[in-house]
Design a protein around this motif. Structure first.
Motif, PDB file in Angstrom:
ATOM      1  N   HIS A 221       0.823  -1.210   0.000  1.00 36.98           N
ATOM      2  CA  HIS A 221       0.000   0.000   0.000  1.00 36.98           C
ATOM      3  C   HIS A 221       0.857   1.259   0.000  1.00 36.98           C
ATOM      4  O   HIS A 221       0.638   2.173  -0.809  1.00 36.98           O
ATOM      5  CB  HIS A 221      -0.927   0.014   1.221  1.00 36.98           C
ATOM      6  CG  HIS A 221      -1.698   1.290   1.372  1.00 36.98           C
ATOM      7  ND1 HIS A 221      -1.168   2.404   2.003  1.00 36.98           N
ATOM      8  CD2 HIS A 221      -2.934   1.643   0.954  1.00 36.98           C
ATOM      9  CE1 HIS A 221      -2.054   3.385   1.963  1.00 36.98           C
ATOM     10  NE2 HIS A 221      -3.133   2.949   1.341  1.00 36.98           N
ATOM     11  N   ASN A 222       1.843   1.310   0.893  1.00 35.22           N
ATOM     12  CA  ASN A 222       2.631   2.532   1.031  1.00 35.22           C
ATOM     13  C   ASN A 222       3.504   2.791  -0.194  1.00 35.22           C
ATOM     14  O   ASN A 222       3.631   3.934  -0.651  1.00 35.22           O
ATOM     15  CB  ASN A 222       3.487   2.467   2.292  1.00 35.22           C
ATOM     16  CG  ASN A 222       2.642   2.479   3.552  1.00 35.22           C
ATOM     17  OD1 ASN A 222       1.459   2.795   3.513  1.00 35.22           O
ATOM     18  ND2 ASN A 222       3.234   2.103   4.675  1.00 35.22           N
ATOM     19  N   ALA A 223       4.107   1.730  -0.726  1.00 35.71           N
ATOM     20  CA  ALA A 223       4.946   1.903  -1.916  1.00 35.71           C
ATOM     21  C   ALA A 223       4.096   2.325  -3.112  1.00 35.71           C
ATOM     22  O   ALA A 223       4.480   3.208  -3.893  1.00 35.71           O
ATOM     23  CB  ALA A 223       5.694   0.612  -2.227  1.00 35.71           C
ATOM     24  N   LEU A 224       2.932   1.703  -3.258  1.00 38.42           N
ATOM     25  CA  LEU A 224       2.055   2.033  -4.376  1.00 38.42           C
ATOM     26  C   LEU A 224       1.492   3.445  -4.236  1.00 38.42           C
ATOM     27  O   LEU A 224       1.462   4.222  -5.204  1.00 38.42           O
ATOM     28  CB  LEU A 224       0.920   1.016  -4.467  1.00 38.42           C
ATOM     29  CG  LEU A 224      -0.020   1.132  -5.664  1.00 38.42           C
ATOM     30  CD1 LEU A 224       0.745   1.014  -6.973  1.00 38.42           C
ATOM     31  CD2 LEU A 224      -1.122   0.074  -5.573  1.00 38.42           C
ATOM     32  N   ALA A 225       1.057   3.792  -3.022  1.00 36.73           N
ATOM     33  CA  ALA A 225       0.513   5.128  -2.790  1.00 36.73           C
ATOM     34  C   ALA A 225       1.557   6.199  -3.058  1.00 36.73           C
ATOM     35  O   ALA A 225       1.269   7.243  -3.656  1.00 36.73           O
ATOM     36  CB  ALA A 225      -0.009   5.242  -1.359  1.00 36.73           C
ATOM     37  N   ASP A 226       2.788   5.959  -2.621  1.00 36.12           N
ATOM     38  CA  ASP A 226       3.864   6.921  -2.844  1.00 36.12           C
ATOM     39  C   ASP A 226       4.125   7.115  -4.343  1.00 36.12           C
ATOM     40  O   ASP A 226       4.219   8.247  -4.837  1.00 36.12           O
ATOM     41  CB  ASP A 226       5.135   6.441  -2.144  1.00 36.12           C
ATOM     42  CG  ASP A 226       6.297   7.396  -2.335  1.00 36.12           C
ATOM     43  OD1 ASP A 226       6.218   8.546  -1.864  1.00 36.12           O
ATOM     44  OD2 ASP A 226       7.294   6.990  -2.960  1.00 36.12           O
ATOM     45  N   ALA A 227       4.205   6.009  -5.067  1.00 36.31           N
ATOM     46  CA  ALA A 227       4.495   6.088  -6.501  1.00 36.31           C
ATOM     47  C   ALA A 227       3.350   6.747  -7.266  1.00 36.31           C
ATOM     48  O   ALA A 227       3.573   7.608  -8.131  1.00 36.31           O
ATOM     49  CB  ALA A 227       4.767   4.694  -7.054  1.00 36.31           C
ATOM     50  N   LEU A 228       2.110   6.360  -6.957  1.00 38.73           N
ATOM     51  CA  LEU A 228       0.974   6.919  -7.683  1.00 38.73           C
ATOM     52  C   LEU A 228       0.774   8.402  -7.378  1.00 38.73           C
ATOM     53  O   LEU A 228       0.398   9.180  -8.262  1.00 38.73           O
ATOM     54  CB  LEU A 228      -0.296   6.134  -7.356  1.00 38.73           C
ATOM     55  CG  LEU A 228      -0.330   4.679  -7.833  1.00 38.73           C
ATOM     56  CD1 LEU A 228      -1.672   4.046  -7.513  1.00 38.73           C
ATOM     57  CD2 LEU A 228      -0.016   4.567  -9.314  1.00 38.73           C
ATOM     58  N   THR A 229       1.018   8.795  -6.129  1.00 38.56           N
ATOM     59  CA  THR A 229       0.913  10.213  -5.767  1.00 38.56           C
ATOM     60  C   THR A 229       1.918  11.050  -6.544  1.00 38.56           C
ATOM     61  O   THR A 229       1.596  12.106  -7.087  1.00 38.56           O
ATOM     62  CB  THR A 229       1.130  10.399  -4.258  1.00 38.56           C
ATOM     63  OG1 THR A 229       0.122   9.675  -3.543  1.00 38.56           O
ATOM     64  CG2 THR A 229       1.054  11.868  -3.859  1.00 38.56           C
TER      65      THR A 229
END
Length: 283
Positions: free
Chosen positions: A243-251
């Protein structure tokens, strides 16, 4: 590939790094954690919804990857503990252990005679389906099984020294959210009540040369806890890492794309022009 013994890990103060598996019991998960540098996984049955059939499969995945597995059972009940052992779990973690008497009862569920009262099942998953001498098999199972007692109540903190002193207990594991809640300060990990409790649990493991573990959300927290005596450091969990890695990248990706709205790249301009060129008729 053979995993490193959890029992040996627990007898060393060298740092052991792991990962919490609460969602993805996939065939490749053990190899992914091993490739990332993990020493162990903590496989959760308390909050995940995983069944014992899933445990049986997942342990084979971890064995194939050569990574040690601690199975957190959902309760102190005999059938949960003994069944996890029968499925092949080397490490057993039990939630909310409050006293040495409770720890002794857990050991009775985990260990065969003469160290406990576990019902005998041989030539099944835990001994790799192989025949052999009964007494030797029981002794080998007793030597292999490793107990992680979760200290996550005020009662557990008060009795931490007696729990750590008990032969057969290999590690005290702090359940930080439940412990802070039990102390009346949910999530307040900097509160003196919580830090004092941590100090007491750490002192108990030092007094009796036992391992000490917990889940940590960040690298910085892991280093801080290692410096005060924690040697089993479980870094985050599969859900939160994804979640955190994906959220960081997508943001970052969304911000970069929206920040350039109206400005076409060479590729986008070429794509837009293609239909126009295609539609032109030769004269």
């Amino acid at each position: 590939m053979e995993s490193v013994s959890l029992k040996q890990m627990a007898r060393s103060k060298k740092v052991k790094l792991g990962h919490f598996i609460v969602e993805f019991a996939t065939p490749g998960i053990g190899h992914i954690v091993k490739s990332a540098g993990g020493d162990f996984v903590l496989f959760d049955l308390e909050h995940s919804g995983f069944s014992f059939e899933t445990v049986k499969s997942a342990i084979r995945y971890f064995e194939a990857a050569g990574i040690a597995v601690i199975c957190r059972v959902p309760s102190k009940n005999y059938d949960h503990i003994a069944r996890a052992c029968d499925m092949g779990a080397e490490g057993i973690m039990v939630p909310m252990v409050g006293s040495a008497e409770e720890a002794r009862a857990i050991l009775d569920c985990m260990k065969y005679y003469p160290e406990g009262k576990r019902g005998v099942a041989l030539q099944v998953a835990h001994d790799n389906y192989r025949p052999g001498d009964v007494a030797k098999k029981q002794a080998a199972a007793n030597k292999r099984t490793t107990l992680f007692c979760q200290i996550e109540t005020a009662e557990g903190v008060r009795n931490a020294d007696k729990i750590a002193a008990l032969p057969g207990v290999d590690c005290l594991w702090v359940g930080h959210f439940d412990l802070s809640t039990s102390l009346g300060i949910p999530g307040q990990f900097g509160d003196p009540k919580f830090t004092d409790a941590i100090d007491k649990v750490a002192a108990a493991t030092r007094n009796h040369d036992k391992a000490l573990g917990r889940l940590v959300p960040t690298v910085e927290a892991g280093v801080d806890y290692f410096n005060i005596g924690f040697d089993f450091i479980c870094y985050s969990g599969d859900v939160w890492v994804l979640h955190n890695a994906l959220a960081d990248a997508l943001t970052k990706l969304r911000g970069a794309c929206e920040g350039k709205a109206g400005r076409k790249t060479k590729i986008a301009a070429a794509v837009d022009e293609a239909p126009k060129r295609k539609g032109k008729k030769k004269r």
